[in-house]
Design a protein around this motif. Sequence first.
Motif, PDB file in Angstrom:
ATOM      1  N   ASN A   1      12.019   7.727 -10.271  1.00  8.18           N
ATOM      2  CA  ASN A   1      11.573   7.044  -9.300  1.00  8.18           C
ATOM      3  C   ASN A   1      10.390   7.575  -8.702  1.00  8.18           C
ATOM      4  O   ASN A   1       9.628   8.303  -9.167  1.00  8.18           O
ATOM      5  CB  ASN A   1      12.790   7.160  -8.112  1.00  8.18           C
ATOM      6  N   LYS A   2       9.917   6.929  -7.474  1.00  2.00           N
ATOM      7  CA  LYS A   2       8.606   7.074  -6.976  1.00  2.00           C
ATOM      8  C   LYS A   2       8.279   8.570  -6.636  1.00  2.00           C
ATOM      9  O   LYS A   2       7.246   9.297  -6.967  1.00  2.00           O
ATOM     10  CB  LYS A   2       8.401   6.234  -5.915  1.00  2.00           C
TER      11      LYS A   2
ATOM     12  N   LEU B   1       0.232   9.814  -1.319  1.00  5.37           N
ATOM     13  CA  LEU B   1       0.632   8.905  -2.616  1.00  5.37           C
ATOM     14  C   LEU B   1       1.896   8.426  -2.471  1.00  5.37           C
ATOM     15  O   LEU B   1       2.245   7.430  -3.000  1.00  5.37           O
ATOM     16  CB  LEU B   1       0.733  10.019  -3.792  1.00  5.37           C
ATOM     17  N   LEU B   2       2.778   9.003  -1.605  1.00  9.27           N
ATOM     18  CA  LEU B   2       4.291   8.253  -1.242  1.00  9.27           C
ATOM     19  C   LEU B   2       4.104   6.951  -0.411  1.00  9.27           C
ATOM     20  O   LEU B   2       4.854   5.881  -0.408  1.00  9.27           O
ATOM     21  CB  LEU B   2       5.144   9.040  -0.477  1.00  9.27           C
ATOM     22  N   SER B   3       2.760   6.897   0.135  1.00 10.10           N
ATOM     23  CA  SER B   3       2.662   5.354   0.845  1.00 10.10           C
ATOM     24  C   SER B   3       2.471   4.209  -0.001  1.00 10.10           C
ATOM     25  O   SER B   3       2.194   3.036   0.406  1.00 10.10           O
ATOM     26  CB  SER B   3       1.251   5.782   1.858  1.00 10.10           C
TER      27      SER B   3
ATOM     28  N   ILE C   1      -4.199  -0.112  -9.434  1.00  8.49           N
ATOM     29  CA  ILE C   1      -3.683   0.477  -7.960  1.00  8.49           C
ATOM     30  C   ILE C   1      -4.009  -0.315  -6.809  1.00  8.49           C
ATOM     31  O   ILE C   1      -3.169  -0.814  -5.880  1.00  8.49           O
ATOM     32  CB  ILE C   1      -4.377   1.809  -7.829  1.00  8.49           C
ATOM     33  N   HIS C   2      -5.128  -1.105  -6.967  1.00 11.87           N
ATOM     34  CA  HIS C   2      -5.762  -1.762  -5.690  1.00 11.87           C
ATOM     35  C   HIS C   2      -4.996  -3.044  -5.935  1.00 11.87           C
ATOM     36  O   HIS C   2      -4.748  -3.779  -4.746  1.00 11.87           O
ATOM     37  CB  HIS C   2      -7.369  -2.128  -5.877  1.00 11.87           C
TER      38      HIS C   2
ATOM     39  N   LEU D   1      -1.567  -6.269  -2.048  1.00  9.69           N
ATOM     40  CA  LEU D   1      -0.501  -7.275  -2.095  1.00  9.69           C
ATOM     41  C   LEU D   1       0.511  -6.458  -1.074  1.00  9.69           C
ATOM     42  O   LEU D   1       1.056  -7.459  -0.326  1.00  9.69           O
ATOM     43  CB  LEU D   1       0.089  -7.454  -3.326  1.00  9.69           C
ATOM     44  N   HIS D   2       0.730  -5.354  -1.067  1.00  9.18           N
ATOM     45  CA  HIS D   2       1.512  -4.590  -0.297  1.00  9.18           C
ATOM     46  C   HIS D   2       1.078  -4.854   1.176  1.00  9.18           C
ATOM     47  O   HIS D   2       1.988  -5.191   2.128  1.00  9.18           O
ATOM     48  CB  HIS D   2       1.866  -3.099  -0.646  1.00  9.18           C
ATOM     49  N   PHE D   3      -0.360  -4.406   1.395  1.00  8.78           N
ATOM     50  CA  PHE D   3      -0.912  -4.601   2.728  1.00  8.78           C
ATOM     51  C   PHE D   3      -0.845  -5.985   3.343  1.00  8.78           C
ATOM     52  O   PHE D   3      -0.687  -6.350   4.339  1.00  8.78           O
ATOM     53  CB  PHE D   3      -2.242  -4.162   2.805  1.00  8.78           C
ATOM     54  N   ILE D   4      -1.030  -7.181   2.527  1.00 11.60           N
ATOM     55  CA  ILE D   4      -0.850  -8.342   2.876  1.00 11.60           C
ATOM     56  C   ILE D   4       0.498  -8.663   3.433  1.00 11.60           C
ATOM     57  O   ILE D   4       0.741  -9.298   4.421  1.00 11.60           O
ATOM     58  CB  ILE D   4      -1.516  -9.357   1.663  1.00 11.60           C
ATOM     59  N   LYS D   5       1.532  -8.302   2.647  1.00 11.21           N
ATOM     60  CA  LYS D   5       2.788  -8.678   2.769  1.00 11.21           C
ATOM     61  C   LYS D   5       3.484  -7.843   4.408  1.00 11.21           C
ATOM     62  O   LYS D   5       3.923  -8.908   5.156  1.00 11.21           O
ATOM     63  CB  LYS D   5       3.781  -8.435   1.935  1.00 11.21           C
TER      64      LYS D   5
END
Length: 275
Positions: free
Chosen positions: A108-109, A181-183, A258-259, A264-268
């Motif tokens: 897992n992460k 990193l967990l972010s 990574i980017h 995509l995460h930040f846009i959502k």
Amino acid sequence: MFKRLISKRFANFSVGLSHSRDSVRHYPAPIKRFYRKTGILKSDGQFEVTLDQRKLKTPMGRVFSVDSEALALAVAAEWDAQKTVIVQSNMHLTGLCSTAIDNPNNLNKFDLVQKILGYIETDAILFQPSNEKDLMGLQENEWLPIIDWFNDRYTTKIQPTEDISPPQISQDDKDKIQRHLLSYNFAAVNGFAFAIESLKSVILTLCCVDRHISIEKAVTLSRLEEEYQTEYWGRVEWAHDLSQLDLQARVAAAVLFIHLNSSLHFIKSKQMAAA
């Protein structure tokens, strides 16, 4: 000696990446290109890659599906760039996506981040031997500004070591890097792991992702001792150049991976906040 020590330590840094390397590097014979064109399609909010009319599959037989349209297009471009044979060892984005999808080691992460944290104490730019004054001077000039910037950026107090003993990294410093990193999402952390394995440096990887230094600069800094030795003993042009370009390609793919996952995460997140 220091380079051998660090290389041996990082040789065991699998973090799920051996899956992508094994799946793309150990074919008994080259695979001939069996498709005419590549493409992508959207399905259930995700993006799949197609080879003619067939969906691309991972090494474990899962449908190759990613969240980012840009990432799917980049992977399709990797497959489209293959000529008469498919050289999967050069298809780093495909390998990274497959590793994140298949997760062959069932990590897992949090597990993945813990493995990364275990290699901070063997970071390549934290070992500065004092027995070669010229080399040490070069390392101080090139590495210390990077370490200082990193400490300022992440409010850490990491310092290099001048002998064979590992640098002392406080738990507080590790916690700060862990939180950062967990972010990121699970796929992006796989990208970090791949870049760190390639550069043998957590610090250089984070500097690249933060756009503080270029990919080319990070590779040069990670190979500083090797470049110093080749200046003294001579350079085998094709061998050293090929090694450097291959490393640049691996790190560039990881940072892009990574980017693309992170943006995509930040846009959502922004879209959900606006709603």
